[in-house]
Design a protein around this motif. Structure first.
Motif, short mmCIF file in Angstrom:
data_model
loop_
_atom_site.label_atom_id
_atom_site.label_comp_id
_atom_site.label_asym_id
_atom_site.label_seq_id
_atom_site.Cartn_x
_atom_site.Cartn_y
_atom_site.Cartn_z
N VAL A 74 13.88 -8.80 7.66
CA VAL A 74 14.30 -8.10 6.43
C VAL A 74 13.31 -8.44 5.33
O VAL A 74 13.26 -9.58 4.86
CB VAL A 74 15.73 -8.50 6.01
N CYS A 75 12.51 -7.48 4.94
CA CYS A 75 11.52 -7.67 3.88
C CYS A 75 12.21 -7.34 2.55
O CYS A 75 12.62 -6.21 2.33
CB CYS A 75 10.33 -6.74 4.11
N ASN A 76 12.32 -8.33 1.67
CA ASN A 76 13.16 -8.16 0.47
C ASN A 76 12.53 -8.84 -0.75
O ASN A 76 12.58 -10.06 -0.84
CB ASN A 76 14.55 -8.76 0.75
N PRO A 77 11.97 -8.06 -1.70
CA PRO A 77 11.84 -6.61 -1.75
C PRO A 77 10.96 -6.09 -0.61
O PRO A 77 10.07 -6.79 -0.14
CB PRO A 77 11.17 -6.36 -3.10
N ASN A 78 11.25 -4.85 -0.24
CA ASN A 78 10.55 -4.28 0.91
C ASN A 78 9.17 -3.77 0.52
O ASN A 78 8.98 -3.18 -0.54
CB ASN A 78 11.37 -3.12 1.49
N ASN A 79 8.22 -4.03 1.38
CA ASN A 79 6.89 -3.44 1.27
C ASN A 79 6.80 -2.36 2.33
O ASN A 79 6.96 -2.66 3.51
CB ASN A 79 5.85 -4.54 1.51
N PRO A 80 6.64 -1.06 1.97
CA PRO A 80 5.96 -0.58 0.77
C PRO A 80 6.84 0.02 -0.32
O PRO A 80 6.31 0.52 -1.32
CB PRO A 80 5.10 0.54 1.35
N THR A 81 8.17 0.04 -0.18
CA THR A 81 8.99 0.79 -1.13
C THR A 81 9.33 -0.01 -2.39
O THR A 81 9.64 0.57 -3.42
CB THR A 81 10.30 1.25 -0.47
N GLY A 82 9.32 -1.35 -2.30
CA GLY A 82 9.68 -2.18 -3.45
C GLY A 82 11.17 -2.33 -3.66
O GLY A 82 11.61 -3.01 -4.60
N THR A 83 11.98 -1.71 -2.81
CA THR A 83 13.44 -1.76 -2.95
C THR A 83 13.98 -3.07 -2.40
O THR A 83 13.29 -3.80 -1.67
CB THR A 83 14.08 -0.59 -2.19
N LEU A 93 14.81 3.51 7.05
CA LEU A 93 15.33 3.13 5.75
C LEU A 93 16.31 4.20 5.27
O LEU A 93 16.24 5.36 5.70
CB LEU A 93 14.20 2.99 4.73
N LYS A 94 17.19 3.84 4.35
CA LYS A 94 18.05 4.79 3.66
C LYS A 94 17.66 4.82 2.20
O LYS A 94 17.84 3.83 1.49
CB LYS A 94 19.52 4.39 3.80
N ASP A 95 17.09 5.94 1.75
CA ASP A 95 16.60 6.05 0.37
C ASP A 95 15.64 4.92 0.04
O ASP A 95 15.64 4.38 -1.06
CB ASP A 95 17.77 6.07 -0.62
N GLY A 96 14.82 4.54 1.01
CA GLY A 96 13.82 3.51 0.80
C GLY A 96 14.33 2.09 0.93
O GLY A 96 13.57 1.15 0.74
N VAL A 97 15.62 1.93 1.26
CA VAL A 97 16.24 0.60 1.32
C VAL A 97 16.61 0.28 2.77
O VAL A 97 16.96 1.17 3.54
CB VAL A 97 17.52 0.55 0.44
N HIS A 98 16.56 -1.01 3.13
CA HIS A 98 16.97 -1.42 4.46
C HIS A 98 18.40 -0.94 4.76
O HIS A 98 19.31 -1.16 3.95
CB HIS A 98 16.94 -2.94 4.59
N ASP A 99 18.57 -0.32 5.90
CA ASP A 99 19.89 0.10 6.36
C ASP A 99 20.50 -1.05 7.16
O ASP A 99 20.39 -1.11 8.38
CB ASP A 99 19.76 1.36 7.23
N LEU A 100 21.14 -1.97 6.46
CA LEU A 100 21.67 -3.16 7.12
C LEU A 100 22.77 -2.81 8.11
O LEU A 100 22.91 -3.47 9.15
CB LEU A 100 22.17 -4.17 6.08
N GLU A 101 23.56 -1.78 7.80
CA GLU A 101 24.59 -1.34 8.75
C GLU A 101 23.94 -0.88 10.05
O GLU A 101 24.39 -1.23 11.15
CB GLU A 101 25.41 -0.20 8.13
N GLY A 102 22.91 -0.07 9.93
CA GLY A 102 22.21 0.42 11.11
C GLY A 102 21.53 -0.69 11.88
O GLY A 102 21.48 -0.67 13.12
#
Length: 367
Positions: free
Chosen positions: A157-166, A134-143
């Motif tokens: 793609v978990c959106n919002p993501n578990n466990p970060t909520g981002t 992740l990048k800062d808790g968010v999915h790195d879609l570029e990566g």
């Protein structure tokens, strides 16, 4: 035999401890569970009213295609009934996807810290999980896009993501989809989407009309409060539904769960109340964290991943002894973070009070 060797290193999924288990272990009479992102207000009263009608049918097998629920949910979502697939919780649909689309040596891309069943089901099918940090808790879609190869079959793609909520935004998701080759199935898991209040959140059902590679997962376990019933669903193209039905068990969603979900859909006022209380609870917890100088990821779900600045396992065990069940972030890749479900105002207050005691922080009752 080789798949059995691959399973040796897989961890067994560990749900949050039960209320009864903690009461017995520590001799407590009152315990608050904020570990599994459940709805603290249960489900709509309309569910229990509706279930009385099912008493006469308990000896009959359920309808495997869930025809009534399919019809009513399709009307609510404004999608074709043939675009829906139902599961014994949306995690069963995760299993169906892996079984239908992954052969030995196929790759599935996912975030490094996300819902663990994506990786587990990939390995079970002999696939290769490709984990992108992740990048800062968010999915790195570029990566994630850069990690795609000819062997990639599924992206999760978990959106919002578990466990970060981002979350990733609609613009980000659309740009991501445009970069992907046609042989890749993109699964967007929206288990918490009813809690989202960010205007930039994707309108994924509209994207489905433009992109037949997309599959959106949702569930009745979270805001609808039906976790014990085990009922979730996917929305996708009829072609993908057809592939999933090939591996779906014939009676995978039980009749009572189907009826409960139908009743829950009729009470959107209950959903709105839960959304509002969740927003207030998020503010309640964040305000206290700000006073303590503690941070948490910006969540769009019904939970917070909080950096305590101490060993997450130590905080977890200290809270457990005080009758508060949360999740340690240690196994999730966040050794100083705890994940806590946003509860009722009183549950949040008790959590904050006991967390203050564990961290030796001042706590002032709201008043």
């Amino acid at each position: 035999m080789e798949s059995k060797y691959a399973l040796r290193n897989l961890p067994v999924y560990q749900p949050g401890k039960s209320l009864e288990e903690v009461k017995q272990e520590f001799g407590l009479s009152e315990v608050v569970k904020l570990a599994s992102n459940e709805n603290p207000f249960g489900c709509s009263p309309k569910v229990w009213e509706a279930l009385r009608e099912e008493q006469a049918y308990t000896s009959l097998y359920p309808e495997g295609e869930a025809p009534q629920l399919r019809k009513e949910l399709a009307r609510r979502l404004r999608v074709d009934p043939g675009s829906l697939v139902f599961g014994n919780g949306s995690d069963e649909i995760v299993q169906m996807i892996a079984r239908a689309y992954l052969d030995k040596g196929d790759e599935a891309i996912m975030a490094e810290a996300t819902f663990p069943r994506y990786k587990t089901q990939t390995v079970i099918e002999g696939g290769i999980p490709v984990e992108v940090p992740l990048k800062d808790g968010v999915h790195d879609l570029e990566g994630m896009a850069a990690a795609v190869t000819e062997r990639t079959r599924v992206i999760w793609v978990c959106n919002p993501n578990n466990p970060t909520g981002t979350m990733v935004s609609g613009k980000e998701l659309e740009a991501f989809l445009k970069r992907l080759p046609e042989h890749v199935l993109v699964v967007v898991d929206e288990a918490y989407f009813e809690y989202v209040d960010a205007p930039s959140y994707p309108d994924s059902l509209s994207l489905l009309k433009k992109d037949p590679r997309l599959l959106v997962l949702r569930t009745f376990s979270k805001i609808y409060g039906l976790a014990a019933f085990r009922i979730g669903y996917g929305v996708t193209s009829e072609a993908i539904v057809g592939e999933l039905n090939k591996v779906r068990e014939p009676f995978n969603t039980n009749r009572i769960a189907q009826r409960a979900a139908r009743a829950a859909l009729t009470d959107q006022e209950f959903v709105r109340r839960c959304q509002q209380v969740n927003r207030e609870g998020k503010e309640q917890i964040r305000a206290q964290l700000d006073l303590w100088g503690l941070s948490a990821f910006p969540t769009q779900g019904n939970f917070l991943l909080i950096d305590t600045g101490r060993s997450a396992d130590e905080v977890y065990h200290a809270l457990l002894q005080r009758g508060i069940i949360i999740r340690s972030g240690a196994a999730l890749g966040y050794p100083t973070h705890i994940r806590v479900t946003i509860g009722s105002e009183e549950q949040n207050r008790l959590f904050l009070k006991e967390l203050a005691a564990c961290l030796k922080k001042p706590f002032r009752e709201r008043g």
